[in-house]
Design an enzyme around this catalytic site. Structure first.
Site, mmCIF file in Angstrom:
data_model
loop_
_atom_site.group_PDB
_atom_site.id
_atom_site.type_symbol
_atom_site.label_atom_id
_atom_site.label_comp_id
_atom_site.label_asym_id
_atom_site.label_seq_id
_atom_site.Cartn_x
_atom_site.Cartn_y
_atom_site.Cartn_z
ATOM 1 N N PHE A 71 -4.340 3.177 15.204
ATOM 2 C CA PHE A 71 -4.582 4.158 14.025
ATOM 3 C C PHE A 71 -6.027 2.900 13.279
ATOM 4 C CE2 PHE A 71 -1.718 8.039 13.677
ATOM 5 C CZ PHE A 71 -1.158 7.768 14.141
ATOM 6 N N LYS B 203 -10.793 -4.668 19.136
ATOM 7 C CA LYS B 203 -9.342 -4.679 19.264
ATOM 8 C C LYS B 203 -9.469 -4.288 21.446
ATOM 9 C CE LYS B 203 -8.862 -4.162 14.311
ATOM 10 N NZ LYS B 203 -6.524 -4.150 13.356
ATOM 11 N N PRO C 207 -1.827 -12.023 10.409
ATOM 12 C CA PRO C 207 -2.676 -11.629 11.620
ATOM 13 C C PRO C 207 -2.352 -10.308 12.259
ATOM 14 C CG PRO C 207 -0.306 -12.442 11.411
ATOM 15 C CD PRO C 207 -0.274 -12.581 10.277
ATOM 16 N N LYS D 268 -13.099 -0.430 15.781
ATOM 17 C CA LYS D 268 -12.028 -1.414 16.233
ATOM 18 C C LYS D 268 -11.428 -1.479 17.444
ATOM 19 C CE LYS D 268 -10.606 -0.565 11.100
ATOM 20 N NZ LYS D 268 -10.640 0.057 9.949
ATOM 21 N N ASN E 85 0.540 -1.363 -0.015
ATOM 22 C CA ASN E 85 -0.052 -0.361 0.055
ATOM 23 C C ASN E 85 0.694 1.439 0.059
ATOM 24 O OD1 ASN E 85 0.631 1.068 2.769
ATOM 25 N ND2 ASN E 85 -0.115 -0.943 3.811
HETATM 26 O O1 PMT Z 1 2.815 6.041 6.712
HETATM 27 P P1 PMT Z 1 2.561 7.434 5.916
HETATM 28 O O2 PMT Z 1 2.219 7.627 4.353
HETATM 29 O O3 PMT Z 1 2.678 8.197 7.336
HETATM 30 O O4 PMT Z 1 0.409 7.050 6.324
HETATM 31 C C1 PMT Z 1 0.208 6.703 7.401
HETATM 32 C C2 PMT Z 1 -0.870 6.184 8.086
HETATM 33 C C3 PMT Z 1 -2.691 6.548 6.848
HETATM 34 C C4 PMT Z 1 -0.964 4.866 7.713
HETATM 35 C C5 PMT Z 1 -1.418 5.943 9.376
HETATM 36 O O5 PMT Z 1 -1.640 7.482 10.070
HETATM 37 C C6 PMT Z 1 -2.862 5.497 9.448
HETATM 38 O O6 PMT Z 1 -3.842 5.420 9.346
HETATM 39 N N1 PMT Z 1 -2.465 3.554 9.865
HETATM 40 C C7 PMT Z 1 -3.145 2.921 9.402
HETATM 41 C C8 PMT Z 1 -3.519 2.184 8.980
HETATM 42 C C9 PMT Z 1 -3.806 0.881 8.990
HETATM 43 O O7 PMT Z 1 -3.829 0.004 8.362
HETATM 44 O O8 PMT Z 1 -5.347 1.385 9.962
HETATM 45 P P2 PMT Z 1 -6.303 -0.127 9.234
HETATM 46 O O9 PMT Z 1 -7.683 0.237 9.935
HETATM 47 O O10 PMT Z 1 -6.624 -0.802 8.538
HETATM 48 O O11 PMT Z 1 -6.435 -0.718 10.650
HETATM 49 C C10 PMT Z 1 -6.602 -0.677 12.615
HETATM 50 C C11 PMT Z 1 -5.600 -1.113 13.106
HETATM 51 O O12 PMT Z 1 -5.174 -1.637 13.115
HETATM 52 C C12 PMT Z 1 -4.448 0.094 13.286
HETATM 53 O O13 PMT Z 1 -3.670 0.152 13.953
HETATM 54 C C13 PMT Z 1 -3.092 -0.845 12.407
HETATM 55 O O14 PMT Z 1 -1.551 -1.202 12.105
HETATM 56 C C14 PMT Z 1 -4.004 -2.532 12.926
HETATM 57 N N2 PMT Z 1 -3.869 -3.963 12.564
HETATM 58 C C15 PMT Z 1 -4.207 -4.182 11.265
HETATM 59 C C16 PMT Z 1 -4.525 -4.632 10.145
HETATM 60 C C17 PMT Z 1 -3.412 -5.959 10.552
HETATM 61 N N3 PMT Z 1 -3.033 -7.134 10.280
HETATM 62 N N4 PMT Z 1 -2.985 -6.023 11.906
HETATM 63 C C18 PMT Z 1 -2.462 -5.283 12.489
HETATM 64 O O15 PMT Z 1 -2.265 -4.406 14.375
#
Ligand code: PMT
Length: 404
Positions: free
Chosen positions: A325, A343, A307, A339, A210
């Protein structure tokens, strides 16, 4: 002593019998988490070998102002800028006199002239030399210039005299040095942060990934280190320099990122800013996948779930205070709250990524922090550095846990 964590200390050693104690002082400073670079005067080398101090500090000892090789590696100006503190122990009567005169006739005195960092001395000399008017005048001059003076202690001296002039013990000097630094809001805390994208291999040359640049996570790591924390940063493939005083571990896939995060436990706080691929190819082909010749058919890739790193750590027996995030393009806060609960998080940072000016791969961001009581706290658009400092301050005000 926690205040010395991550601090960069130049330890100046001048030529007195107490120089042998600087070996123990290097150990005490490093045990407290400081990084130490040693600068010795010519006379100091008569009392203790540079090799001893090199072995204990883990870095070559600096000594010569006019050594082109040493200057090319880290010259006196770089050392002066690098230092968070210049600590001179022992400081002989001669060295105090040269400092009081503002001389720059060797590396150590030049460094003191060139640094903006606080300077501290631990005097060590014969009691008569300490009481001499010239030494006392030099001491007054140095103190008027805000040089901090640790000791000396009184007692039996190496020459047989009894009186003031003994260098303080290394543990006392290290404790006094620590008091010169303010306590950061995260001093003594271990903060674990993941950042950037993951890459999930399809074959040896292709992958799923991504647009995450890692900027948000790296800014958080910088802000946490500035707040005094010990920071471990687990980075996916990004093109960013490692922030100062941060321990970085590079990984590629989500599974590797999970392994590195688990290996970094225990941590007080975990901030999951990484954009982790939710799915990976069920198999990574051993050789490059080929198009079927003459066929216009598409291809199907079988994906399996990765995971959930954040959920794993937030439900781990060594659970850190867990921050996620939520990158969303619509219904941002509703999805974020879901979330947070699902989580088992302490805080979720709702990140609207629908606009290209914020979120993925941009220099700015705008977020809403949502805590366990579902209270919302909006942080308007700002640079990721500024937001990171605000987020770290917010977290530091809320954690209520003994440090690891
Ligand atoms: O890296 P940059 O270009 O500075 O951009 C920053 C960002 C937009 C990537 C960052 O600010 C951000 O929002 N990160 C989380 C992105 C994300 O994958 O969000 P999600 O809503 O899909 O996941 C929710 C949370 O679960 C996140 O904290 C993620 O790290 C975590 N996760 C998700 C999937 C997974 N398999 N394992 C996880 O731990």
């Amino acid at each position: 002593m926690q205040r010395l964590f991550n601090k960069q200390v130049v330890l100046g050693v001048s030529g007195g019998i107490a120089a042998y104690k600087s070996a123990e002082l290097v150990r005490r400073l490093r045990d407290a988490g400081a990084e130490v670079r040693v600068v010795m005067t010519q006379a100091a080398r008569e009392f203790i070998t540079p090799l001893t101090l090199q072995a204990l500090s883990g870095h070559p000892v600096h000594g010569d102002l006019l050594d082109p090789a040493a200057e090319a590696a880290m010259g006196h100006i770089e050392l002066a800028r690098w230092a968070d503190m210049v600590l001179i122990a022992p400081a002989t009567a001669d060295l105090m006199a040269r400092l009081a005169q503002g001389r720059g006739d060797d590396l150590l005195t030049t460094l003191v002239l060139a640094t903006d960092a606080p300077v501290a001395i631990a005097p060590a000399m014969n009691q008569a030399m300490w009481r001499d008017q010239a030494t006392q005048a030099n001491l007054a001059t140095l103190m008027s210039r805000d040089v901090r003076v640790f000791g000396p202690a009184a007692g039996q001296q190496a020459c047989g005299d009894v009186g003031p002039g003994r260098m303080l013990e290394p543990a006392d000097i290290a404790a006094r040095a620590a008091e010169c630094f303010e306590r950061g809001v995260l001093t003594g805390r271990h903060v674990l942060i993941n950042a950037g994208p993951t890459r999930e291999a399809i074959d040896p040359v292709r992958y799923i990934s991504n647009h995450s640049s890692g900027k948000m996570g790296f800014a958080l790591a910088t802000a946490a280190a500035e707040a005094g924390a010990r920071v471990t940063l687990i980075a996916g493939p990004v093109n960013l320099p490692t922030p100062l005083r941060v321990q970085r571990v590079d990984v590629t896939s989500a599974e590797e990122m999970l392994g590195a995060c688990l290996a970094a436990l225990p941590a007080d706080i975990f901030i999951a800013s990484a954009a982790i691929a939710d799915y990976r190819p069920a198999r990574c082909a051993e050789t490059k996948l080929k198009k079927k010749s003459g066929s216009e058919e598409g291809m199907t890739l079988e994906l399996v779930r990765n995971p959930d790193i954040l959920a794993t750590l937030a439900n781990h027996p060594q659970r850190p205070w867990s921050v996620g995030f939520a990158a969303e393009t619509n219904d941002v806060t509703a999805y974020a709250k879901d979330k947070l609960v699902r989580k088992n998080l302490d805080l979720i940072i709702a990140n609207d990524v629908s606009s290209p000016s914020i979120g993925f791969n941009s220099d700015d961001n705008a977020v809403t922090l949502i805590d366990r009581s579902l209270q919302q706290h909006a942080l308007p658009q700002a640079s990721k550095q500024k937001l990171a400092r605000q987020i770290i301050t917010f977290i530091a005000q809320r954690i209520d846990i003994p440090s690891h």
